[in-house]
Scaffold this motif. Structure first.
Motif, PDB file in Angstrom:
ATOM      1  N   GLY A 375     -73.214   1.129  56.331  1.00 18.65           N
ATOM      2  CA  GLY A 375     -72.124   1.492  57.226  1.00 18.65           C
ATOM      3  C   GLY A 375     -72.316   2.917  57.693  1.00 18.65           C
ATOM      4  O   GLY A 375     -73.138   3.663  57.158  1.00 18.65           O
ATOM      5  N   ASP A 376     -71.545   3.326  58.702  1.00 17.73           N
ATOM      6  CA  ASP A 376     -71.696   4.671  59.238  1.00 17.73           C
ATOM      7  C   ASP A 376     -70.345   5.332  59.461  1.00 17.73           C
ATOM      8  O   ASP A 376     -69.293   4.713  59.306  1.00 17.73           O
ATOM      9  CB  ASP A 376     -72.510   4.658  60.540  1.00 17.73           C
ATOM     10  N   PHE A 377     -70.396   6.611  59.808  1.00 18.75           N
ATOM     11  CA  PHE A 377     -69.213   7.381  60.158  1.00 18.75           C
ATOM     12  C   PHE A 377     -69.072   7.398  61.680  1.00 18.75           C
ATOM     13  O   PHE A 377     -69.928   7.929  62.387  1.00 18.75           O
ATOM     14  CB  PHE A 377     -69.317   8.823  59.651  1.00 18.75           C
ATOM     15  N   SER A 378     -67.987   6.833  62.194  1.00 18.81           N
ATOM     16  CA  SER A 378     -67.682   6.877  63.617  1.00 18.81           C
ATOM     17  C   SER A 378     -66.255   6.378  63.814  1.00 18.81           C
ATOM     18  O   SER A 378     -65.626   5.891  62.863  1.00 18.81           O
ATOM     19  CB  SER A 378     -68.667   6.023  64.429  1.00 18.81           C
ATOM     20  N   ARG A 403     -62.888   5.132  61.523  1.00 19.55           N
ATOM     21  CA  ARG A 403     -63.400   6.435  61.074  1.00 19.55           C
ATOM     22  C   ARG A 403     -64.693   6.360  60.273  1.00 19.55           C
ATOM     23  O   ARG A 403     -65.513   7.261  60.355  1.00 19.55           O
ATOM     24  CB  ARG A 403     -62.345   7.191  60.251  1.00 19.55           C
ATOM     25  N   GLY A 404     -64.862   5.337  59.489  1.00 20.88           N
ATOM     26  CA  GLY A 404     -66.080   5.232  58.700  1.00 20.88           C
ATOM     27  C   GLY A 404     -65.972   4.153  57.651  1.00 20.88           C
ATOM     28  O   GLY A 404     -64.888   3.629  57.378  1.00 20.88           O
ATOM     29  N   VAL A 405     -67.112   3.808  57.081  1.00 22.93           N
ATOM     30  CA  VAL A 405     -67.172   2.842  55.977  1.00 22.93           C
ATOM     31  C   VAL A 405     -67.608   3.619  54.740  1.00 22.93           C
ATOM     32  O   VAL A 405     -68.711   4.165  54.686  1.00 22.93           O
ATOM     33  CB  VAL A 405     -68.167   1.702  56.272  1.00 22.93           C
ATOM     34  N   LEU A 406     -66.727   3.671  53.750  1.00 23.47           N
ATOM     35  CA  LEU A 406     -66.982   4.490  52.571  1.00 23.47           C
ATOM     36  C   LEU A 406     -67.811   3.795  51.513  1.00 23.47           C
ATOM     37  O   LEU A 406     -68.500   4.448  50.732  1.00 23.47           O
ATOM     38  CB  LEU A 406     -65.652   4.947  51.950  1.00 23.47           C
ATOM     39  N   ASN A 407     -67.736   2.457  51.472  1.00 21.44           N
ATOM     40  CA  ASN A 407     -68.416   1.760  50.383  1.00 21.44           C
ATOM     41  C   ASN A 407     -68.675   0.313  50.792  1.00 21.44           C
ATOM     42  O   ASN A 407     -67.854  -0.315  51.475  1.00 21.44           O
ATOM     43  CB  ASN A 407     -67.553   1.785  49.118  1.00 21.44           C
ATOM     44  N   VAL A 408     -69.810  -0.219  50.390  1.00 16.74           N
ATOM     45  CA  VAL A 408     -70.137  -1.637  50.554  1.00 16.74           C
ATOM     46  C   VAL A 408     -70.790  -2.115  49.263  1.00 16.74           C
ATOM     47  O   VAL A 408     -71.460  -1.341  48.567  1.00 16.74           O
ATOM     48  CB  VAL A 408     -71.084  -1.900  51.752  1.00 16.74           C
ATOM     49  N   ASP A 409     -70.587  -3.407  48.937  1.00 14.92           N
ATOM     50  CA  ASP A 409     -71.159  -3.950  47.700  1.00 14.92           C
ATOM     51  C   ASP A 409     -71.343  -5.453  47.834  1.00 14.92           C
ATOM     52  O   ASP A 409     -70.448  -6.162  48.325  1.00 14.92           O
ATOM     53  CB  ASP A 409     -70.248  -3.645  46.509  1.00 14.92           C
ATOM     54  N   PHE A 410     -72.520  -5.964  47.438  1.00 16.48           N
ATOM     55  CA  PHE A 410     -72.806  -7.390  47.434  1.00 16.48           C
ATOM     56  C   PHE A 410     -72.324  -8.022  46.131  1.00 16.48           C
ATOM     57  O   PHE A 410     -72.329  -7.382  45.071  1.00 16.48           O
ATOM     58  CB  PHE A 410     -74.311  -7.643  47.566  1.00 16.48           C
ATOM     59  N   SER A 411     -71.950  -9.293  46.214  1.00 17.11           N
ATOM     60  CA  SER A 411     -71.684 -10.077  45.009  1.00 17.11           C
ATOM     61  C   SER A 411     -73.012 -10.480  44.374  1.00 17.11           C
ATOM     62  O   SER A 411     -74.088 -10.297  44.957  1.00 17.11           O
ATOM     63  CB  SER A 411     -70.860 -11.309  45.354  1.00 17.11           C
ATOM     64  N   GLY A 421     -62.848   1.033  54.122  1.00 15.84           N
ATOM     65  CA  GLY A 421     -62.760   1.882  55.298  1.00 15.84           C
ATOM     66  C   GLY A 421     -62.250   3.272  54.988  1.00 15.84           C
ATOM     67  O   GLY A 421     -61.606   3.514  53.958  1.00 15.84           O
ATOM     68  N   ALA A 422     -62.513   4.201  55.902  1.00 12.64           N
ATOM     69  CA  ALA A 422     -62.090   5.591  55.742  1.00 12.64           C
ATOM     70  C   ALA A 422     -60.783   5.888  56.458  1.00 12.64           C
ATOM     71  O   ALA A 422     -60.392   7.048  56.556  1.00 12.64           O
ATOM     72  CB  ALA A 422     -63.179   6.526  56.262  1.00 12.64           C
ATOM     73  N   ASP A 423     -60.082   4.866  56.945  1.00 10.81           N
ATOM     74  CA  ASP A 423     -58.806   5.065  57.630  1.00 10.81           C
ATOM     75  C   ASP A 423     -57.733   5.472  56.633  1.00 10.81           C
ATOM     76  O   ASP A 423     -57.951   5.483  55.412  1.00 10.81           O
ATOM     77  CB  ASP A 423     -58.407   3.797  58.372  1.00 10.81           C
ATOM     78  N   ASP A 424     -56.548   5.812  57.149  1.00 10.20           N
ATOM     79  CA  ASP A 424     -55.482   6.323  56.280  1.00 10.20           C
ATOM     80  C   ASP A 424     -55.090   5.343  55.183  1.00 10.20           C
ATOM     81  O   ASP A 424     -54.803   5.744  54.053  1.00 10.20           O
ATOM     82  CB  ASP A 424     -54.244   6.663  57.128  1.00 10.20           C
ATOM     83  N   GLY A 425     -55.077   4.047  55.485  1.00 12.29           N
ATOM     84  CA  GLY A 425     -54.702   3.044  54.496  1.00 12.29           C
ATOM     85  C   GLY A 425     -55.844   2.532  53.664  1.00 12.29           C
ATOM     86  O   GLY A 425     -55.649   1.666  52.807  1.00 12.29           O
ATOM     87  N   THR A 453     -56.917   8.383  47.481  1.00  9.21           N
ATOM     88  CA  THR A 453     -58.365   8.476  47.674  1.00  9.21           C
ATOM     89  C   THR A 453     -59.076   7.436  46.820  1.00  9.21           C
ATOM     90  O   THR A 453     -58.846   7.333  45.616  1.00  9.21           O
ATOM     91  CB  THR A 453     -58.869   9.875  47.292  1.00  9.21           C
ATOM     92  N   VAL A 454     -59.943   6.636  47.451  1.00 10.66           N
ATOM     93  CA  VAL A 454     -60.678   5.572  46.771  1.00 10.66           C
ATOM     94  C   VAL A 454     -62.151   5.949  46.735  1.00 10.66           C
ATOM     95  O   VAL A 454     -62.739   6.311  47.758  1.00 10.66           O
ATOM     96  CB  VAL A 454     -60.490   4.213  47.478  1.00 10.66           C
ATOM     97  N   PHE A 455     -62.762   5.861  45.554  1.00  6.98           N
ATOM     98  CA  PHE A 455     -64.156   6.229  45.379  1.00  6.98           C
ATOM     99  C   PHE A 455     -65.105   5.035  45.368  1.00  6.98           C
ATOM    100  O   PHE A 455     -66.273   5.178  45.730  1.00  6.98           O
ATOM    101  CB  PHE A 455     -64.337   7.027  44.080  1.00  6.98           C
ATOM    102  N   PHE A 456     -64.649   3.869  44.950  1.00  2.00           N
ATOM    103  CA  PHE A 456     -65.568   2.734  44.864  1.00  2.00           C
ATOM    104  C   PHE A 456     -64.804   1.417  44.962  1.00  2.00           C
ATOM    105  O   PHE A 456     -63.608   1.338  44.669  1.00  2.00           O
ATOM    106  CB  PHE A 456     -66.359   2.762  43.546  1.00  2.00           C
ATOM    107  N   THR A 457     -65.500   0.392  45.398  1.00  2.71           N
ATOM    108  CA  THR A 457     -65.047  -1.005  45.362  1.00  2.71           C
ATOM    109  C   THR A 457     -66.222  -1.840  44.884  1.00  2.71           C
ATOM    110  O   THR A 457     -67.342  -1.714  45.397  1.00  2.71           O
ATOM    111  CB  THR A 457     -64.578  -1.496  46.745  1.00  2.71           C
ATOM    112  N   LYS A 458     -65.983  -2.700  43.894  1.00  2.00           N
ATOM    113  CA  LYS A 458     -67.054  -3.488  43.293  1.00  2.00           C
ATOM    114  C   LYS A 458     -66.570  -4.901  43.005  1.00  2.00           C
ATOM    115  O   LYS A 458     -65.376  -5.135  42.759  1.00  2.00           O
ATOM    116  CB  LYS A 458     -67.519  -2.848  41.975  1.00  2.00           C
TER     117      LYS A 458
END
Length: 602
Positions: A375-378, A403-411, A421-425, A453-458
């Motif tokens: 993902g990217d910042f845009s 705004r951006g994608v903060l984290n991605v993870d495969f099963s 996402g990097a949006d407010d919610g 603030t969220v640091f990871f999703t797994k």
């Protein structure tokens, strides 16, 4: 040069030993040039001054300061010596152009006196020979770096330009009209702070200020352009050039019209440009060469050369976590600027994934090592899935986040992908591919993590009540999928600990393990806490797991290998080995068939 204004001379024959050092500037040095005769060094500083040093007589190289030029009103950006070492021209951030005499140590040189002077280098972005690289209208473009291969053996001089949008452009030299055609290449995700031709111009090196990436480009003759003398935007070859970053030029009729309308701009600046000299103070400091020294007609053609990206240096781990991995073949996969790099571990050759146009914000590789997701910042970020072995695009997912994608993870089976996402919610999305090949992707479910603030999703243990875990500052949530919706449930500590900030997480066997800011490991069964283990003395900043082993990295500079029972197997202290203050931000463990860790990337 150093940030405190100090500069040194190193002897490459003596293992780069310091043979001379000086510090007269009060702020960081921004530019250094050695005169062609080797007797003068000019230092440009952030304190707006230029310091001139001359070599003393003697075997040991020593330099004494002879003059300080204080005419500029902003930090110095570029310097050029004349071929006879008698003159210097300089630019600053205030868009000023000045000429200095090295013999008289004065700044009263009239531009008309040196109109036909030959220059040793061309790095100043503001001068007569390159004023055409600036756009005619103020479109926000700022030329931050420039260099010309004046040492070219074949006499084909090319100007390389880097701007604040991350673009590299090639122009013919001299470039006297803002309507001159150019070739554009994209790789950096922000301002290009430096470009430099190597040797006689066989390679070009570019540096990014924000992405901190160094890219090496191969410079070669564009055989197609030489044969056809122009590009046709409808041809397959031109479309392929556009796909890899080169911008196709206008068709023949438009090119002829532009040439006929703007040929007169090569001799003199337009009336509009002269009237706007207050907005461009350097315009009044440039004077056209005499008729015998300049071309009678500006060269508006496209350069008959091209750039090919060869190598990328500069993995930036400060802004992106866990973006370092091995692919199926055992090659390294990492991100740099707006590129993803696949690098062979043995001969260091690279392949590049170049479909992103903005700074890469996250990267993950599937458990099999075959697929990669980035993902990217845009404002409308793009999630792309591609082959981690060949760097070929497989799918571009719908622009769901902001705004951006903060984290991605495969099963584990690579059929599901979770993104944050990097949006407010902090939008949370789960993507699904029935075949696992991702050409048939769909958006399966979505929700919001909340303002924290969220640091990871797994992903957690397959086929259990809770499919996803998200963690961040003072919270940890376990998510259940209900059709197109995701429902969160808070972690249950069972009185074994208090809520703390969770920095990272990984699946270890049938338990999910999280790392806290205090340096402890938390093992979870479902959403219930089973045990807490003191692991590191500082924050656990990175984590990776195989089937029955866990690797953790910490801000204390240590990497630890753990068993399924969370007992330490091995300890690696990088701080002691390297003698540096190191914070581990990225980890990846490569395992053999029996899932034993054999290699650790940190």
């Amino acid at each position: 040069s150093l940030f405190d204004g100090k500069w040194v001379i190193l002897d490459e024959d003596d293992e780069f030993a310091v043979v001379f050092e000086a510090r007269d500037a009060s702020k960081a040095v921004t530019e250094i040039k050695w005169s062609p005769n080797g007797q003068i060094i000019a230092i440009g500083s952030r304190d707006t001054n230029i310091y001139l040093y001359k070599k003393d007589n003697g075997v040991v190289p020593r330099f004494s300061i002879v003059s300080i030029f204080e005419q500029h009103n902003s930090q110095i950006t570029s310097l050029d010596f004349s071929a006879d070492s008698k003159c210097i021209r300089s630019n600053c951030d205030a868009k000023e152009l000045y000429f200095f005499s090295t013999e008289e140590a004065t700044c009263d040189i009239a531009p008309s006196r040196i109109r036909d002077l030959a220059w040793e280098t061309q790095t100043c972005t503001l001068s007569w020979a390159v004023h055409g690289v600036w756009p005619r209208q103020n479109d926000g473009t700022d030329i931050a770096a420039l260099d010309c291969n004046l040492k070219s053996n074949d006499g084909s001089y090319i100007i390389a330009v880097g701007d604040n949008f991350g673009r590299l452009k090639l122009f013919n030299f001299p470039c006297l009209s803002p309507c001159s055609l150019s070739k554009s290449y994209h790789g950096h995700s922000g301002l290009v702070s430096g470009v430099k031709w190597i040797g006689t111009g066989s390679h070009l090196v570019s540096c990014g200020r924000k992405d901190q990436a160094i890219m090496v480009w191969k410079h070669s003759v564009d055989d197609v352009a030489v044969v056809n003398n122009e590009y046709d935007v409808s041809s397959d070859e031109a479309k392929n050039e556009e796909r890899v970053g080169a911008i196709c030029v206008l068709d023949n009729e438009v090119t002829k019209h532009v040439r006929s309308q703007t040929a007169h701009l090569g001799a003199t600046l337009s009336t509009d440009e002269t009237s706007k000299s207050m907005a461009r103070p350097w315009v009044t400091s440039i004077v056209e060469p005499s008729i015998t020294k300049r071309q009678s007609e500006p060269n508006l053609e496209n350069p008959k050369v091209k750039l090919e990206l060869m190598h990328v240096h500069g993995f930036q781990s400060q802004c992106i976590k866990n973006a370092l991995a091995y692919n199926q073949k055992g090659d390294l996969v990492f991100s740099a600027a707006s590129l993803c790099v696949i690098q062979n571990r043995f001969y260091r050759g690279q392949m590049h994934y170049r479909q992103h146009k903005h700074q890469i914000s996250c990267l993950t590789v599937s458990p099999t090592g075959r697929l990669a997701a980035t993902g990217d910042f845009s404002l409308r970020p793009q999630i792309q899935i591609w082959d981690a072995n060949t760097a070929v695009n497989i799918a571009s997912l719908r622009k769901h986040h902001r705004r951006g994608v903060l984290n991605v993870d495969f099963s584990l089976d690579s059929k599901l992908l979770v993104s944050l996402g990097a949006d407010d919610g902090h939008s949370l999305a789960v993507w699904y591919s029935a075949t696992g090949e991702w050409h048939d992707w769909i958006l399966r479910s979505q929700s919001n993590c909340g303002p924290e603030t969220v640091f990871f999703t797994k992903f957690t243990v397959p086929r259990t009540d809770f499919a996803i875990v998200s963690g961040g500052i003072s919270h940890l949530k376990f998510w259940t999928s209900h059709g197109p919706h995701l429902s969160p449930a808070k972690a249950v500590f069972n009185g074994k600990s208090k809520m703390t900030s969770m920095i990272c997480g990984a699946l270890l066997g049938y338990r999910f393990v999280t790392g806290s800011e205090e340096g402890s490991l938390f093992a979870w069964s479902g959403r219930s806490l089973e045990e807490v283990v003191a692991a590191h003395s500082k924050c656990i900043s990175a984590m990776y797991s195989t089937r029955d082993q866990l690797v953790t990295g910490s801000d204390d500079g240590t990497v630890k290998l753990w068993s399924p029972d969370l007992e330490v197997i091995s300890l690696y202290n990088l701080h002691e080995k390297l003698g540096l203050n190191i914070s581990i931000s990225c980890l990846f463990a490569a395992s053999s068939i029996c899932s034993r860790v054999t290699k650790i990337l940190a």
